[in-house]
Design a protein around this motif. Structure first.
Motif, short mmCIF file in Angstrom:
data_model
loop_
_atom_site.label_atom_id
_atom_site.label_comp_id
_atom_site.label_asym_id
_atom_site.label_seq_id
_atom_site.Cartn_x
_atom_site.Cartn_y
_atom_site.Cartn_z
N ASP A 34 -9.24 3.67 -13.51
CA ASP A 34 -7.72 4.07 -13.08
C ASP A 34 -7.15 4.34 -14.32
O ASP A 34 -5.85 3.16 -14.86
CB ASP A 34 -6.60 3.05 -12.36
N SER B 49 -7.48 6.92 -8.57
CA SER B 49 -6.65 6.97 -8.67
C SER B 49 -6.87 8.79 -8.64
O SER B 49 -7.47 9.25 -9.21
CB SER B 49 -5.49 7.66 -9.69
N ASP C 108 -11.76 14.69 -6.84
CA ASP C 108 -10.86 14.94 -7.56
C ASP C 108 -9.69 16.05 -7.88
O ASP C 108 -11.05 17.33 -7.76
CB ASP C 108 -10.16 14.65 -9.10
#
Length: 174
Positions: free
Chosen positions: A167, A118, A132
């Motif tokens: 995650d 994620s 990210d």
């Protein structure tokens, strides 16, 4: 996870290696080490890492056809097997649009899907990576802390494939 095991095995000694005393003991240990290394892994115990203590050597039985002797032995050893929910470290060795492959200890195939990262986006290029918003990178050579989602034994290859996720808190590259 490392597992201590006690294993009974049969060690095959060729006739030319059979001698008395220390030479026979040495031949048994050498053959046991060779057999241990070549077996690689089992579904129940995971990967064989090393034998530690040779506990007992039984009386050898001669095979009449070949003249070889079979000695039953019992030894302690260490194995490594990943379990669902375990948190481990792995090193990225392949990056693809749909995820990355990691290595951890004797496990050569640990798949971390892009769906289990994620906040990370795939950045294509000569050195593809996932990044990210904080510029944290998952690229070839990066060490990643992951949780094991599942493992699968592959009989033909005599090894495992594992599925991973990052995650959860405190997981990811470092």
């Amino acid at each position: 996870m490392f597992i201590k095991v006690k294993l009974p095995w049969d060690v095959l000694i060729p006739a030319e290696d059979m001698d008395t005393g220390l030479m026979l003991q040495r031949a048994i240990v050498v053959r046991l080490l060779d057999a241990f290394a070549s077996k690689k892994a089992t579904k129940d115990l995971g990967y064989f890492i090393t034998p530690t203590i040779l506990e007992t050597v039984g009386e050898g039985k001669i095979k009449e056809q070949t003249g070889e002797a079979v000695f039953p032995v019992v030894f302690n050893g260490i194995c490594f097997k990943m379990f669902k929910g375990e948190v481990l470290h792995g090193v990225v060795h392949k990056v693809h649009k749909l995820g990355v492959f990691l290595r951890s200890g004797p496990y050569e195939t640990i798949y971390l899907s892009h769906l289990k990262m994620s906040g990370y986006e795939f950045i294509p290029g000569e050195n593809s990576m996932f990044m990210d918003e904080n510029m944290s990178r998952i690229e070839i050579g990066a060490t990643v802390r992951f949780v094991v989602l599942d493992t699968e034994w592959r009989e033909a290859e005599r090894d495992f494939i594992a599925l991973a996720s990052i995650d959860e808190d405190n997981l990811g590259p470092f």
